[in-house]
Design a protein around this motif. Structure first.
Motif, PDB file in Angstrom:
ATOM      1  N   VAL A  70       0.826  -1.200   0.000  1.00  0.00           N
ATOM      2  CA  VAL A  70       0.000   0.000   0.000  1.00  0.00           C
ATOM      3  C   VAL A  70       0.866   1.259   0.000  1.00  0.00           C
ATOM      4  O   VAL A  70       0.633   2.203  -0.768  1.00  0.00           O
ATOM      5  N   ILE A  71       1.881   1.277   0.847  1.00  0.00           N
ATOM      6  CA  ILE A  71       2.775   2.430   0.894  1.00  0.00           C
ATOM      7  C   ILE A  71       3.535   2.572  -0.420  1.00  0.00           C
ATOM      8  O   ILE A  71       3.862   3.681  -0.848  1.00  0.00           O
ATOM      9  N   GLY A  72       3.767   1.458  -1.088  1.00  0.00           N
ATOM     10  CA  GLY A  72       4.404   1.512  -2.395  1.00  0.00           C
ATOM     11  C   GLY A  72       3.591   2.255  -3.435  1.00  0.00           C
ATOM     12  O   GLY A  72       4.134   2.755  -4.426  1.00  0.00           O
ATOM     13  N   THR A  73       2.277   2.349  -3.226  1.00  0.00           N
ATOM     14  CA  THR A  73       1.411   3.126  -4.117  1.00  0.00           C
ATOM     15  C   THR A  73       1.202   4.548  -3.601  1.00  0.00           C
ATOM     16  O   THR A  73       0.327   5.260  -4.075  1.00  0.00           O
ATOM     17  N   PHE A 193       1.641  -7.138 -12.588  1.00  0.00           N
ATOM     18  CA  PHE A 193       0.965  -6.383 -11.528  1.00  0.00           C
ATOM     19  C   PHE A 193       1.971  -5.670 -10.634  1.00  0.00           C
ATOM     20  O   PHE A 193       1.773  -4.511 -10.253  1.00  0.00           O
ATOM     21  N   GLY A 194       3.053  -6.340 -10.282  1.00  0.00           N
ATOM     22  CA  GLY A 194       4.077  -5.723  -9.441  1.00  0.00           C
ATOM     23  C   GLY A 194       4.693  -4.501 -10.100  1.00  0.00           C
ATOM     24  O   GLY A 194       4.901  -3.468  -9.441  1.00  0.00           O
ATOM     25  N   ARG A 195       4.991  -4.610 -11.375  1.00  0.00           N
ATOM     26  CA  ARG A 195       5.574  -3.468 -12.085  1.00  0.00           C
ATOM     27  C   ARG A 195       4.577  -2.312 -12.178  1.00  0.00           C
ATOM     28  O   ARG A 195       4.946  -1.141 -12.079  1.00  0.00           O
ATOM     29  N   ARG A 196       3.317  -2.650 -12.371  1.00  0.00           N
ATOM     30  CA  ARG A 196       2.289  -1.602 -12.421  1.00  0.00           C
ATOM     31  C   ARG A 196       2.137  -0.922 -11.065  1.00  0.00           C
ATOM     32  O   ARG A 196       1.961   0.302 -10.991  1.00  0.00           O
ATOM     33  N   LEU A 197       2.207  -1.712 -10.006  1.00  0.00           N
ATOM     34  CA  LEU A 197       2.107  -1.147  -8.650  1.00  0.00           C
ATOM     35  C   LEU A 197       3.198  -0.098  -8.426  1.00  0.00           C
ATOM     36  O   LEU A 197       2.917   1.012  -7.949  1.00  0.00           O
ATOM     37  N   VAL A 200       2.528   3.044 -10.522  1.00  0.00           N
ATOM     38  CA  VAL A 200       1.476   3.878  -9.941  1.00  0.00           C
ATOM     39  C   VAL A 200       2.006   4.662  -8.748  1.00  0.00           C
ATOM     40  O   VAL A 200       1.729   5.851  -8.595  1.00  0.00           O
ATOM     41  N   GLY A 201       2.781   4.009  -7.916  1.00  0.00           N
ATOM     42  CA  GLY A 201       3.351   4.692  -6.759  1.00  0.00           C
ATOM     43  C   GLY A 201       4.385   5.725  -7.132  1.00  0.00           C
ATOM     44  O   GLY A 201       4.507   6.761  -6.476  1.00  0.00           O
ATOM     45  N   GLY A 202       5.137   5.461  -8.205  1.00  0.00           N
ATOM     46  CA  GLY A 202       6.166   6.405  -8.626  1.00  0.00           C
ATOM     47  C   GLY A 202       5.610   7.677  -9.213  1.00  0.00           C
ATOM     48  O   GLY A 202       6.086   8.779  -8.909  1.00  0.00           O
ATOM     49  N   ASN A 203       4.587   7.548 -10.053  1.00  0.00           N
ATOM     50  CA  ASN A 203       3.968   8.721 -10.680  1.00  0.00           C
ATOM     51  C   ASN A 203       2.590   8.309 -11.194  1.00  0.00           C
ATOM     52  O   ASN A 203       2.476   7.748 -12.290  1.00  0.00           O
ATOM     53  N   ARG A 271       8.693   2.528  -4.610  1.00  0.00           N
ATOM     54  CA  ARG A 271       9.652   1.488  -4.230  1.00  0.00           C
ATOM     55  C   ARG A 271       9.087   0.693  -3.064  1.00  0.00           C
ATOM     56  O   ARG A 271       8.438   1.255  -2.187  1.00  0.00           O
ATOM     57  N   VAL A 272       9.366  -0.600  -3.059  1.00  0.00           N
ATOM     58  CA  VAL A 272       8.958  -1.469  -1.954  1.00  0.00           C
ATOM     59  C   VAL A 272      10.115  -2.407  -1.647  1.00  0.00           C
ATOM     60  O   VAL A 272      10.627  -3.079  -2.545  1.00  0.00           O
TER      61      VAL A 272
END
Length: 322
Positions: A70-73, A193-197, A200-203, A271-272
């Protein structure tokens, strides 16, 4: 060699150390605290003590995994403790239908709460802290209502085995946590999905312009976080052999957020760090255990945790500013 060149060497070395702190500082802290306990804490290296520490940290690790996603997003989930309480409250109600049914209902409750959080954030547009705060308050209240505010003993041997059983000499609860760590790490690093997560979190705006399903990613992340909290809730019930909706998962959201931040995952998203999150949870458990074993009390441990959080956030901020 000039004097200025000689003077620059220590400065460069110090800068290199500071740049590595957000990534490796948590492992150094765990190592130093382990070394301190080995030397100064009686019976620290006994199998019984190590077993206790692993069992106690496992639910925190499981919840922290979801919190890290969640924090990664660039979000936050304050409702995980309430989700644990709700899962704990539902377990004794459905154990009469079998342990599989009881676990299924608890996980389904996690999915429902995760959907609510995700929809409020991704579709309604509420800030994550606002959306999950509402569930944080209402979810535990619902759990208390469902359980009639009573502590209920758990007698089912199959469920209790999850909390007290062993596999190859290691607690089953620890095995479950380890499998979930590996699974979440795989999903994050090896799947679309991981790359999309992370995108989304990055920008988030750039992700939307690139055509990524931002809303679906956010909803899925909150569902995963809530399901992991449900798993932690039912494992906690299995460990303590009772269901107490007013106590299970109480303030665990703070421990999970602490583990994630101390582990090096930035609150700004993008980042996670899964292994860092696990190390952060272990560090927090070691701090509490060390304080208690040296008769300093839980309050002192909480203050120590607060200092660790501030230091971790400061280090992350310093790195970002450079």
């Amino acid at each position: 060699m000039t004097k200025s060149a000689v003077a620059e060497r220590p400065a460069a070395g110090l800068a290199a150390v500071r740049s590595r702190l957000p990534e490796y500082g948590v492992y150094l802290a765990v190592g130093l605290l382990m070394l301190y306990n080995i030397v100064f804490t009686p019976y620290f290296l006994t199998l019984s003590n190590l077993r206790i520490q692993l069992i106690q940290v496992a639910p925190i690790v499981i919840v922290a995994l979801g919190m890290a996603l969640v924090i990664g997003t660039e979000g936050i989930d304050l409702s995980v403790g309430s989700v644990m309480a709700l899962a704990a409250a539902l377990i004794p109600l459905y154990l009469g239908y079998g342990v599989v049914a009881a676990i299924g209902v608890s996980l389904a409750a996690g999915v429902a709460v995760g959907l609510i959080n995700g929809v409020l954030v991704a579709r309604v547009g509420l800030q994550p802290i606002v959306a999950t705060l509402a569930v944080f308050v209402g979810g535990r209240g619902l759990a208390v209502v469902v359980s009639d505010g009573q502590l209920k003993d758990i007698r089912n041997p199959d469920l209790l085995h999850l909390g007290s059983g062993d596999l190859l000499g290691i607690p089953v609860l620890v095995w479950i946590a380890a499998v979930l760590v590996a699974l979440v790490a795989f999903v994050l690093r090896r799947t679309v999905f991981g790359r999309r997560l992370l995108a989304v979190g990055g920008n988030r705006r750039a992700a939307e312009l690139a055509g990524l399903p931002v809303g679906r990613v956010l909803i899925t992340v909150y569902v995963i976080c809530a399901v992991l909290a449900s798993i932690a809730g039912l494992l906690s019930v299995a460990r303590i052999q009772s269901s107490d909706a007013s106590a299970v998962g109480l303030l665990i959201e703070l421990s999970a957020i602490t583990a994630v931040v101390v582990g090096g995952t930035p609150l700004t998203g993008g980042r996670v760090r899964i292994l860092g999150t696990v190390a952060g949870a272990v560090l927090m458990q070691l701090v509490i255990a060390t304080m208690i074993k040296h008769d300093l009390g839980p309050s002192t441990a909480e203050m120590a945790q607060a200092v660790i959080i501030l230091v971790a956030v400061w280090v992350a901020r310093e790195r970002k500013s450079r």
